[in-house]
Design a protein around this motif. Structure first.
Motif, PDB file in Angstrom:
ATOM      1  N   LEU A  84       0.818  -1.212   0.000  1.00 20.64           N
ATOM      2  CA  LEU A  84       0.000   0.000   0.000  1.00 20.64           C
ATOM      3  C   LEU A  84       0.856   1.269   0.000  1.00 20.64           C
ATOM      4  O   LEU A  84       0.562   2.217  -0.738  1.00 20.64           O
ATOM      5  N   CYS A  85       1.918   1.268   0.776  1.00 16.76           N
ATOM      6  CA  CYS A  85       2.790   2.461   0.787  1.00 16.76           C
ATOM      7  C   CYS A  85       3.863   2.335  -0.283  1.00 16.76           C
ATOM      8  O   CYS A  85       4.040   3.201  -1.121  1.00 16.76           O
ATOM      9  N   GLY A  86       4.558   1.204  -0.267  1.00 15.72           N
ATOM     10  CA  GLY A  86       5.698   1.025  -1.169  1.00 15.72           C
ATOM     11  C   GLY A  86       5.305   1.059  -2.629  1.00 15.72           C
ATOM     12  O   GLY A  86       6.011   1.610  -3.460  1.00 15.72           O
ATOM     13  N   GLU A  87       4.167   0.510  -2.962  1.00 13.71           N
ATOM     14  CA  GLU A  87       3.802   0.422  -4.380  1.00 13.71           C
ATOM     15  C   GLU A  87       2.696   1.382  -4.785  1.00 13.71           C
ATOM     16  O   GLU A  87       2.785   2.031  -5.811  1.00 13.71           O
ATOM     17  N   LEU A  88       1.618   1.412  -3.981  1.00 15.65           N
ATOM     18  CA  LEU A  88       0.492   2.267  -4.374  1.00 15.65           C
ATOM     19  C   LEU A  88       0.749   3.727  -4.039  1.00 15.65           C
ATOM     20  O   LEU A  88       0.050   4.608  -4.538  1.00 15.65           O
ATOM     21  N   GLY A  89       1.751   3.971  -3.175  1.00 18.25           N
ATOM     22  CA  GLY A  89       2.097   5.344  -2.864  1.00 18.25           C
ATOM     23  C   GLY A  89       1.266   5.979  -1.774  1.00 18.25           C
ATOM     24  O   GLY A  89       1.237   7.208  -1.640  1.00 18.25           O
ATOM     25  N   LEU A  90       0.567   5.184  -0.983  1.00 15.62           N
ATOM     26  CA  LEU A  90      -0.107   5.764   0.177  1.00 15.62           C
ATOM     27  C   LEU A  90       0.947   6.246   1.172  1.00 15.62           C
ATOM     28  O   LEU A  90       2.007   5.631   1.300  1.00 15.62           O
ATOM     29  N   SER A  91       0.643   7.332   1.849  1.00 13.83           N
ATOM     30  CA  SER A  91       1.560   7.801   2.888  1.00 13.83           C
ATOM     31  C   SER A  91       1.362   6.940   4.136  1.00 13.83           C
ATOM     32  O   SER A  91       0.341   6.264   4.278  1.00 13.83           O
ATOM     33  N   THR A  92       2.334   6.989   5.028  1.00 20.92           N
ATOM     34  CA  THR A  92       2.189   6.205   6.258  1.00 20.92           C
ATOM     35  C   THR A  92       0.994   6.699   7.057  1.00 20.92           C
ATOM     36  O   THR A  92       0.334   5.917   7.737  1.00 20.92           O
ATOM     37  N   GLU A  93       0.705   8.000   6.934  1.00 14.39           N
ATOM     38  CA  GLU A  93      -0.460   8.532   7.653  1.00 14.39           C
ATOM     39  C   GLU A  93      -1.752   7.949   7.072  1.00 14.39           C
ATOM     40  O   GLU A  93      -2.661   7.571   7.807  1.00 14.39           O
ATOM     41  N   GLU A  94      -1.808   7.887   5.750  1.00 17.00           N
ATOM     42  CA  GLU A  94      -3.014   7.333   5.126  1.00 17.00           C
ATOM     43  C   GLU A  94      -3.206   5.869   5.529  1.00 17.00           C
ATOM     44  O   GLU A  94      -4.319   5.427   5.815  1.00 17.00           O
ATOM     45  N   LEU A  95      -2.106   5.134   5.535  1.00 16.41           N
ATOM     46  CA  LEU A  95      -2.210   3.737   5.954  1.00 16.41           C
ATOM     47  C   LEU A  95      -2.672   3.657   7.406  1.00 16.41           C
ATOM     48  O   LEU A  95      -3.535   2.835   7.756  1.00 16.41           O
ATOM     49  N   ALA A  96      -2.091   4.537   8.241  1.00 17.33           N
ATOM     50  CA  ALA A  96      -2.468   4.522   9.659  1.00 17.33           C
ATOM     51  C   ALA A  96      -3.961   4.782   9.819  1.00 17.33           C
ATOM     52  O   ALA A  96      -4.631   4.172  10.667  1.00 17.33           O
ATOM     53  N   MET A  97      -4.507   5.653   8.965  1.00 13.28           N
ATOM     54  CA  MET A  97      -5.941   5.931   9.046  1.00 13.28           C
ATOM     55  C   MET A  97      -6.754   4.700   8.640  1.00 13.28           C
ATOM     56  O   MET A  97      -7.772   4.383   9.256  1.00 13.28           O
ATOM     57  N   LEU A  98      -6.290   4.023   7.592  1.00 12.71           N
ATOM     58  CA  LEU A  98      -6.992   2.806   7.176  1.00 12.71           C
ATOM     59  C   LEU A  98      -6.945   1.757   8.277  1.00 12.71           C
ATOM     60  O   LEU A  98      -7.927   1.058   8.541  1.00 12.71           O
ATOM     61  N   VAL A  99      -5.799   1.660   8.917  1.00 16.70           N
ATOM     62  CA  VAL A  99      -5.656   0.680   9.999  1.00 16.70           C
ATOM     63  C   VAL A  99      -6.569   1.063  11.160  1.00 16.70           C
ATOM     64  O   VAL A  99      -7.280   0.218  11.725  1.00 16.70           O
ATOM     65  N   ALA A 100      -6.552   2.341  11.486  1.00 13.90           N
ATOM     66  CA  ALA A 100      -7.386   2.800  12.604  1.00 13.90           C
ATOM     67  C   ALA A 100      -8.866   2.551  12.327  1.00 13.90           C
ATOM     68  O   ALA A 100      -9.647   2.247  13.235  1.00 13.90           O
ATOM     69  N   ALA A 101      -9.234   2.647  11.054  1.00 15.42           N
ATOM     70  CA  ALA A 101     -10.637   2.429  10.684  1.00 15.42           C
ATOM     71  C   ALA A 101     -10.973   0.945  10.553  1.00 15.42           C
ATOM     72  O   ALA A 101     -12.106   0.583  10.224  1.00 15.42           O
TER      73      ALA A 101
END
Lengths: 426, 419
Positions: free
Chosen positions: B398-415
């Motif tokens: 998600l971050c390495g390939e799709l280019g999501l930021s760590t913050e965006e990933l953290a939001m997805l995880v939190a959700a």
């Protein structure tokens, strides 16, 4: 066109292409394992050319049933079932001129499949190296019992032998019986054939990418051992051997743990229904529908661990309830409550009693010059754009001789007659 | 593991594997052939992680030996495809994928329509591996592997003729998934091959029920041509008429399967010599048995009854391994009925490199797995790295390939959308 239309799904258009359109397969297979592989390749659109010899015919050409009377080599229903969509030529590979023709055919082919014992093709002068000398891009598949390497490469198998050696036979049966039930047919003939087909299609894709052919060496026993991971890992990791009380487990669950999970008798002679509750929710729905809602509150059956501890009583009570009921009606009733249940069907049920197969037109009527009109069975992979097909009956012996020797290899009629004369053909 | 520089048959192919356990074997086959198989797991993990056996018999997300095997060589991304954000991420991943594998039954709640996905991304190969296919009255029937084997035909041929009142028996170890898995993997490879020339993907509808319907050997032609059911028999083929037993007990408490009786006279004489070297089998010298037809099993011939009586006596007096080796040396395809653990004692499979060792570093163990179902000379089968931990590759993808930021990933995880 939708991809899921019932039936063959073959568009009327002349532009129809199957996925393996243009792939030519030299088929040195016999009995069931190799022909299972090449049947699937043929269904997928490959041109499969069986190389046969009148002196050493595939015994399946004599195999029962013979629906229109015993008149081998072209009357076998078993052969017609297993070898549809293929062509047939007759050559004697042990004759130097026959061998030369086979080598010519290798030059214009993509794949060569055989399921003889491990030294046969080598003895003919058709080792992988010798095939490569004709066509370096050939994909060669050897499908034998033990593979072409290792100390037992000269041992041989049939399907049942391979199943026994792989561990599969031991894992099917009733725990109290003196012997396993095993498989009532050559499961590993089919599975080894499928394994070969998967490897061939992957190798074709690799070849189209890189130009590189290869040799695929299959051992039928290995194809079976690859399907025993649960028991094998329970040994290599947990040090638990398979031979222990309770194994093989009949129709009870192994993993995931479930109960009830068994066959139960239904009305009529030798009719059975498989009922498996794989979750507590399914068990609760089962109790509701079963006219025995009190099972749910019975402490012996309230939780999965309890049901597993009291599985004999559980099975006995469910069996008393199912006995006498119509199996198919019961299946419908349980399915309406979303409980996994299915009657045990045999081959005949699939053809005549199965509304799902019927709705998807799993059988179709085809013609055959000797057998006549007959049913052929389904295409298991339904492609939305490049459908597989089942249009061609199994080949009458040698029906493609002219096509192959003359059209493909460019021999004159005189040359063909000479080759017949000297024993290279036929 | 040693460095392996071989090419792989499916190198460069990315598979988004949304399957539940019905499809885990299909994904494993593709991973074995070298595809980059990304198992999309729901939050909490694939149900495959709850299938035993378990390491030291203790269940746990990372302790399922089923998962260790069937997810071997795959990567794991946890995404809730039933959430808008999760599905959106998935669809972005699908744009650069080659294959999507899914196992949702068509009338049940599924996060996306596989046909629509295939239309939306015309280069994608989308395979739906479902119990009964995309159409038909049973398409949404509740299913388990055992129910599949019951309805599909394989089980109907297996069981006991010699124990009255016993049911058909279903062989254990997820064979409905095994059978359909080979069709699905072959279909995917064939579609990828076709795509190399057309540039186009497509949708593949595979019904596990139909796959099993072919995989029943002679039951199929007897049904198709003669409308004739077969009799199931212990340890041997179901047939239109009863046949002689094939399984015989040995002196050391094991069983030998004698199905592969020699066809040639030379091989027969060699087998007889082996048996008689043990002081038994006098009647096997009967001249009648020199005729191969008089040795043919399945016809209830008196000559075969006599032959089998002597063979049974010989087997009962000797040990399994010796009988097996002697019979095979004579050209008879007899076998021992082994359990899976016993296969590990056979040097032949080790010489061929069948069993493979894989590091499971978290558990400080090297684990021996069943290995290649095929030996490909130029693009070898691989187990690949050990089965992925839950969500082990979520961030990579998600971050390495799709280019999501760590913050965006953290939001997805939190959700609860990713893990």
């Amino acid at each position: 066109m939708t991809p899921t239309e019932a039936g063959d799904g073959i568009p009327d258009s002349a532009e129809w292409r199957a996925p393996l359109d243009g792939v030519r397969v030299i088929d040195f297979t016999w009995i069931v394992a190799g022909p299972t592989c090449t049947r699937l390749l043929g269904d997928l659109g490959a041109e499969v050319i069986r190389v046969e010899n009148e002196q050493t015919l595939d015994s399946i050409r004599f195999g029962r049933p013979h629906p229109n009377g015993f008149d081998p080599p072209n009357s076998s229903g078993m052969f017609n079932w297993l070898d549809r969509n293929k062509r047939s030529i007759t050559i004697n590979a042990r004759h130097p001129d026959g061998l030369a023709l086979i080598k010519q055919l290798i030059r214009v082919s993509d794949v060569l499949v055989e399921n003889y014992s491990s030294r046969i093709l080598e003895n003919w002068g058709l080792s992988y190296a010798e095939q490569c000398a004709e066509n370096p891009q050939i994909i060669y598949v050897s499908l034998s019992g033990f593979g072409h390497s290792g100390p037992q490469r000269d041992y041989s198998t049939w399907g049942p032998t391979a199943q026994a050696l792989s561990g599969l036979t031991s894992m099917s049966g009733l725990p109290e019986a003196p012997e396993p039930a095993g498989w009532g047919y050559s499961y590993l003939d089919h599975m080894a054939g499928f394994t070969a087909a998967a490897a061939i299609t992957a190798a074709l894709r690799h070849r189209r990418e890189t130009g590189q052919g290869q040799w695929i060496d299959l051992s039928q026993v290995e194809t079976g051992m690859a399907l025993t991971a649960g028991a094998t890992l329970d040994f290599t990791v947990n040090d638990r051997r398979y031979r222990q009380t309770g194994n093989p487990p009949g129709n009870r669950a192994v993993w995931p743990q479930s109960a009830p999970h068994n066959t139960y008798p239904t009305a009529g002679d030798d009719n059975w229904i498989m009922i498996t509750c794989t979750s507590d929710a399914e068990w609760e729905r089962f109790c509701e529908i079963s006219d025995h809602p009190h099972w749910r509150s019975d402490s012996r059956f309230a939780t999965l661990p309890a049901r597993l501890r009291h599985e004999d009583e559980l099975d006995e009570q469910i069996g008393s309830w199912t006995a006498g009921q119509d199996g198919r009606a019961l299946m419908q009733r349980l399915q309406a409550a979303d409980v996994p249940a299915g009657v045990v069907q045999n081959g005949l049920d699939l053809v005549v009693n199965d509304p799902q197969m019927h709705a998807r037109e799993w059988t179709a009527t085809r013609d055959h010059p000797i057998i006549g009109e007959h049913l052929t069975d389904g295409l298991q992979i339904r492609f939305s754009r490049t459908p597989a097909h089942r249009d061609r009956a199994a080949p009458v012996l040698g029906e493609a001789n002219h096509y192959v020797f003359s059209d493909l290899l460019g021999l004159s009629d005189t040359q063909i007659a000479e080759l017949h004369e000297n024993g290279a053909l036929g | 593991m040693t460095t392996d520089t071989h090419a792989r048959a499916l190198a460069g192919i990315r598979v988004l594997d949304c399957s539940d356990p019905k499809g885990h074997f299909t994904g494993k086959l593709l991973a074995g052939l070298g595809a980059d198989v990304i198992q999309i797991e729901p939050p909490g993990g694939s149900p495959g992680r709850a299938i035993g056996p378990f390491l030291d018999d203790q269940p746990g997300l990372e302790r399922s030996l089923y998962w260790w095997h069937y997810a071997g060589g795959k990567r794991s991304v946890v995404l809730d495809l039933y959430s808008d954000d999760g599905l959106d991420v998935f669809l972005q991943m699908a744009e650069s994928a080659d294959v999507v594998l899914e196992t949702w039954q068509p009338g049940r709640d599924r996060p996306f329509d596989p046909l629509a996905l295939a239309e939306h991304l015309p280069e994608l190969v989308v395979l739906s591996l479902t119990p009964f296919g995309q159409t038909g009255p049973w398409r949404d029937f509740s299913w388990s592997d055992a129910v599949g084997l019951a309805l599909g035909g394989p089980m109907g041929s297996c069981g006991y003729d010699n124990i009255p009142g016993t049911p058909p028996i279903r062989p254990t170890e997820h064979h409905a998934s095994h059978i359909a898995g080979y069709y699905a993997a072959t279909g995917i490879c064939a579609a990828l091959y076709e795509r190399q020339s057309s540039g186009l993907g497509q949708h593949l509808d595979v019904s596990m029920h139909e796959c099993m319907g072919f995989t029943i050997e002679s039951s199929a032609p007897w049904a198709l041509y003669e409308q004739h059911p077969l009799i199931r028999q212990a340890g041997r083929h179901a047939g239109p008429q009863p046949t002689e037993p094939w399984q015989y007990p040995t002196a050391d408490g094991r069983l030998i399967n004698i199905f592969g009786m020699p066809r040639s006279e030379a091989s027969w004489l060699s087998l007889v010599a082996f048996i008689q070297s043990k002081g038994l089998g006098d009647r096997l010298s009967d001249v009648e048995l020199l005729d191969g037809r008089k040795r043919q099993l399945g016809l209830q011939q008196p000559s075969v009854a006599m032959m089998l009586a002597d063979i049974a006596e010989f087997i009962a007096a000797n040990e399994a391994e010796e009988i097996y080796a002697g019979a095979q040396a004579a050209g008879a395809a007899w076998s021992i009925i082994r359990t899976p653990d016993e296969c590990l004692s056979d040097e032949h499979w080790h010489a061929r490199g069948f069993f493979v060792d894989v590091e499971h570093e978290e558990h400080g163990r090297t684990v021996t797995f069943p290995g290649a179902p095929y030996v490909l000379s130029e693009t070898p089968w691989q187990h690949g790295r050990r089965a992925p931990l839950l969500g082990e590759h979520t961030s990579d993808l998600l971050c390495g390939e799709l280019g999501l930021s760590t913050e965006e990933l953290a939001m997805l995880v939190a959700a609860g959308v990713a893990q």
